[in-house]
Design a protein around this motif. Structure first.
Motif, PDB file in Angstrom:
ATOM      1  N   GLY A   1       8.609   6.846   3.202  1.00 23.11           N
ATOM      2  CA  GLY A   1       8.141   7.186   1.866  1.00 23.11           C
ATOM      3  C   GLY A   1       9.250   7.466   0.881  1.00 23.11           C
ATOM      4  N   HIS A   2      10.406   7.908   1.360  1.00 17.47           N
ATOM      5  CA  HIS A   2      11.513   8.191   0.454  1.00 17.47           C
ATOM      6  C   HIS A   2      12.055   6.886  -0.129  1.00 17.47           C
ATOM      7  N   PRO A   3      12.250   6.815  -1.448  1.00 16.62           N
ATOM      8  CA  PRO A   3      12.592   5.537  -2.094  1.00 16.62           C
ATOM      9  C   PRO A   3      13.839   4.858  -1.555  1.00 16.62           C
ATOM     10  N   LEU A   4      14.910   5.606  -1.360  1.00 20.90           N
ATOM     11  CA  LEU A   4      16.139   4.982  -0.870  1.00 20.90           C
ATOM     12  C   LEU A   4      15.923   4.422   0.531  1.00 20.90           C
TER      13      LEU A   4
ATOM     14  N   ARG B   1       0.930  16.740 -11.437  1.00 18.70           N
ATOM     15  CA  ARG B   1       0.762  18.178 -11.385  1.00 18.70           C
ATOM     16  C   ARG B   1       1.832  18.751 -10.455  1.00 18.70           C
ATOM     17  N   PRO B   2       2.019  20.039 -10.448  1.00 15.11           N
ATOM     18  CA  PRO B   2       2.996  20.631  -9.519  1.00 15.11           C
ATOM     19  C   PRO B   2       2.709  20.200  -8.085  1.00 15.11           C
ATOM     20  N   GLY B   3       3.735  19.680  -7.420  1.00 12.92           N
ATOM     21  CA  GLY B   3       3.587  19.209  -6.041  1.00 12.92           C
ATOM     22  C   GLY B   3       3.322  17.717  -5.936  1.00 12.92           C
ATOM     23  N   GLU B   4       3.034  17.061  -7.077  1.00 13.19           N
ATOM     24  CA  GLU B   4       2.777  15.624  -7.073  1.00 13.19           C
ATOM     25  C   GLU B   4       3.994  14.855  -7.594  1.00 13.19           C
ATOM     26  N   ILE B   5       4.108  13.603  -7.196  1.00  9.06           N
ATOM     27  CA  ILE B   5       5.174  12.723  -7.695  1.00  9.06           C
ATOM     28  C   ILE B   5       4.577  11.364  -8.026  1.00  9.06           C
ATOM     29  N   ARG B   6       5.196  10.678  -8.971  1.00 11.47           N
ATOM     30  CA  ARG B   6       4.726   9.357  -9.345  1.00 11.47           C
ATOM     31  C   ARG B   6       5.088   8.333  -8.260  1.00 11.47           C
TER      32      ARG B   6
ATOM     33  N   ILE C   1       0.854  -1.186   0.000  1.00 12.11           N
ATOM     34  CA  ILE C   1       0.000   0.000   0.000  1.00 12.11           C
ATOM     35  C   ILE C   1       0.892   1.238   0.000  1.00 12.11           C
ATOM     36  N   SER C   2       0.655   2.133  -0.934  1.00 11.25           N
ATOM     37  CA  SER C   2       1.345   3.426  -0.933  1.00 11.25           C
ATOM     38  C   SER C   2       0.396   4.488  -0.419  1.00 11.25           C
ATOM     39  N   THR C   3       0.906   5.425   0.370  1.00 16.65           N
ATOM     40  CA  THR C   3       0.053   6.472   0.922  1.00 16.65           C
ATOM     41  C   THR C   3       0.626   7.850   0.605  1.00 16.65           C
ATOM     42  N   GLY C   4      -0.254   8.805   0.563  1.00 20.15           N
ATOM     43  CA  GLY C   4       0.178  10.196   0.391  1.00 20.15           C
ATOM     44  C   GLY C   4      -0.687  10.953  -0.593  1.00 20.15           C
ATOM     45  N   ASP C   5      -1.094  12.172  -0.220  1.00 21.90           N
ATOM     46  CA  ASP C   5      -1.877  13.025  -1.122  1.00 21.90           C
ATOM     47  C   ASP C   5      -1.098  13.397  -2.373  1.00 21.90           C
ATOM     48  N   GLU C   6       0.228  13.373  -2.262  1.00 21.77           N
ATOM     49  CA  GLU C   6       1.062  13.819  -3.380  1.00 21.77           C
ATOM     50  C   GLU C   6       1.410  12.701  -4.359  1.00 21.77           C
ATOM     51  N   ILE C   7       1.042  11.442  -4.034  1.00 15.75           N
ATOM     52  CA  ILE C   7       1.446  10.292  -4.846  1.00 15.75           C
ATOM     53  C   ILE C   7       0.395  10.024  -5.932  1.00 15.75           C
TER      54      ILE C   7
ATOM     55  N   ILE D   1       0.910  -8.215  -3.821  1.00 15.08           N
ATOM     56  CA  ILE D   1      -0.461  -7.814  -4.147  1.00 15.08           C
ATOM     57  C   ILE D   1      -0.566  -6.307  -3.935  1.00 15.08           C
ATOM     58  N   LEU D   2      -0.855  -5.572  -5.013  1.00 12.62           N
ATOM     59  CA  LEU D   2      -0.948  -4.118  -4.934  1.00 12.62           C
ATOM     60  C   LEU D   2      -2.346  -3.689  -4.511  1.00 12.62           C
ATOM     61  N   TYR D   3      -2.398  -2.764  -3.561  1.00 13.82           N
ATOM     62  CA  TYR D   3      -3.672  -2.207  -3.114  1.00 13.82           C
ATOM     63  C   TYR D   3      -3.814  -0.742  -3.513  1.00 13.82           C
ATOM     64  N   GLY D   4      -2.897  -0.264  -4.357  1.00 13.62           N
ATOM     65  CA  GLY D   4      -3.023   1.074  -4.901  1.00 13.62           C
ATOM     66  C   GLY D   4      -2.504   2.162  -3.993  1.00 13.62           C
ATOM     67  N   VAL D   5      -2.717   3.390  -4.448  1.00 19.66           N
ATOM     68  CA  VAL D   5      -2.292   4.576  -3.706  1.00 19.66           C
ATOM     69  C   VAL D   5      -3.465   5.084  -2.878  1.00 19.66           C
ATOM     70  N   ILE D   6      -3.259   5.206  -1.576  1.00 22.07           N
ATOM     71  CA  ILE D   6      -4.292   5.670  -0.648  1.00 22.07           C
ATOM     72  C   ILE D   6      -3.948   7.084  -0.201  1.00 22.07           C
TER      73      ILE D   6
END
Length: 408
Positions: free
Chosen positions: A307-310, A203-208, A189-195, A227-232
């Motif tokens: 949340g940071h990839p590294l 859009r500006p302020g968003e990241i993939r 599960i990925s979380t975040g308004d910006e994801i 199993i992916l549950y999408g971006v929440i």
């Protein structure tokens, strides 16, 4: 519980070991499908292999005593009695001294023969006479009936990661239905308004969304079923329902983002609300990856990954992979590459650091060169071959100091 009352990596693993019964069920898979799977029980041989004495070379089956003292200047003269055919019992045997029988590589050794002389060390005088130009020892060029595998031998241990070679051994033993651990189901599960999803234009302020796919691929590599549950989005109710669903369907749940301290970081609240004992720790003393959560709900591990990839990738490699391997009883041995370090590097004491590096071959010696990148970026991370681990009580590394590089 105090947030960021951090634990060490060793303490985190002890908490995992003491809080979870990480056992998976077993299943049988076809031999063609077992590569990359984990063996769920010991494999004991029910026979000797190859099961008969066979030649390791093309040559002539002989009694080694008949060739003692043979040389190019004084060869031994042998009477040729016939030949061994592949896949068949030998028809002829060595009845008298000075006899030989032609035998191909893999052919069954005839009765009374004890050795094989390579054809390169012989000359054929006529259809019935062979000259042997070399002395040989007893048993030379012969594979005994139990030399590959003995009856009752433990051939492969529970927890073995199947490779093409171990698959070949299963075929050698005549085992075509292979007992392996079921793949652990890992909810992501990925979380975040910006994801946003990778196919969308941010859009500006968003990241993939990077972490979902980074983790997804890592789980496959480690023998799991992702199993992916999408971006929440940062919404407590939605996250709560998604995590609850993932816990019902999976063996382990990974929530990327929402582990750091802040008013919109809901992962810790969700874990506490879903059941006892809830959070087991919040924070580990490593860099990158400090804001990491581990909880227990329904006796299943649930991680709040940075949340940071590294940071996410480092914590996955240190702790999530540890859980997955423990589930499948995989005993993985790491073989780091010794290198000299390319520069002086300073770090703060108190946190174990995992530093990405590339390896250069300078003047015949391996040199580890740091890839200096922030934990929020991934470009430098993808360039790295591996990483070095810097102990929490060390303040840095000196130029030309010996280090050990572990492959990602």
């Amino acid at each position: 519980m105090n947030l960021y009352n951090v634990v060490s990596v060793e303490e985190a693993k002890r908490i995992i070991d003491s809080n979870f019964q990480l056992n998976l069920e077993s299943e049988l898979v076809d031999i063609k499908e077992c590569n990359g799977r984990i063996l769920s029980r010991d494999i004991i041989s029910s026979s000797n292999i190859p099961g008969f004495k066979r030649s390791m070379v093309d040559g002539y089956a002989v009694k080694f005593k008949d060739l003692q003292g043979a040389s190019e200047s004084m060869p031994s003269i042998l009477n040729l009695r016939g030949e061994v055919k592949m896949g068949e019992m030998p028809v002829e045997s060595l009845e008298f001294p000075g006899e030989c029988i032609y035998i191909p590589t893999g052919g069954m050794l005839p009765k009374e023969a004890d050795s094989v002389i390579m054809i390169e060390y012989t000359d054929k005088m006529d259809d019935a006479t062979i000259l042997a130009n070399k002395s040989i020892s007893f048993g030379e060029n012969v594979l005994n009936e139990d030399e590959d595998v003995e009856l009752g031998e433990s051939v492969l241990k529970r927890g073995t990661l199947f490779s093409p070679y171990s698959v070949g051994m299963m075929s050698n033993l005549g085992i075509t239905q292979i007992p392996v651990f079921c793949k652990p189901r890992v909810g992501i599960i990925s979380t975040g308004d910006e994801i946003v999803a990778p196919e969308k234009q941010p859009r500006p302020g968003e990241i993939r969304d990077i972490n979902s796919y980074l983790i997804y691929s890592s789980v496959i590599e480690d023998g799991g079923q992702p199993i992916l549950y999408g971006v929440i989005k940062d919404n407590y109710k939605t996250l709560f329902e998604t995590v609850k669903k993932a816990l019902d369907e999976c063996d382990i749940v990974l929530v990327s983002g929402g582990s750091s301290v802040g008013k919109k970081d809901e992962t810790a609240k969700v874990i506490e609300e879903l059941g006892n004992p809830g959070m087991l720790f919040h924070g580990i003393s490593i860099k990158p990856g400090k804001p990491t959560i581990l909880g227990r709900v329904k006796d299943k591990p649930i991680f709040g990954l940075p949340g940071h990839p590294l940071s996410c990738a480092v914590v996955y490699g240190i702790l999530v992979r540890y859980v997955l391997h423990t589930m499948m009883n995989l005993q993985e041995i790491e073989y780091p590459i010794p290198c000299k370090f390319s520069t002086n590097y300073h770090k703060a004491k108190g946190r174990e650091e995992y530093l990405p590096v590339i390896i250069d071959n300078m003047e015949g010696e391996y040199t580890a060169v740091p890839v200096l990148t922030k934990s929020a970026t991934i470009s430098g991370f993808t360039k790295a071959w591996g990483y070095i681990k810097i102990d929490k009580n060390v303040e840095g590394i000196s130029e030309n100091q010996k280090v050990y590089v572990y492959k990602f």
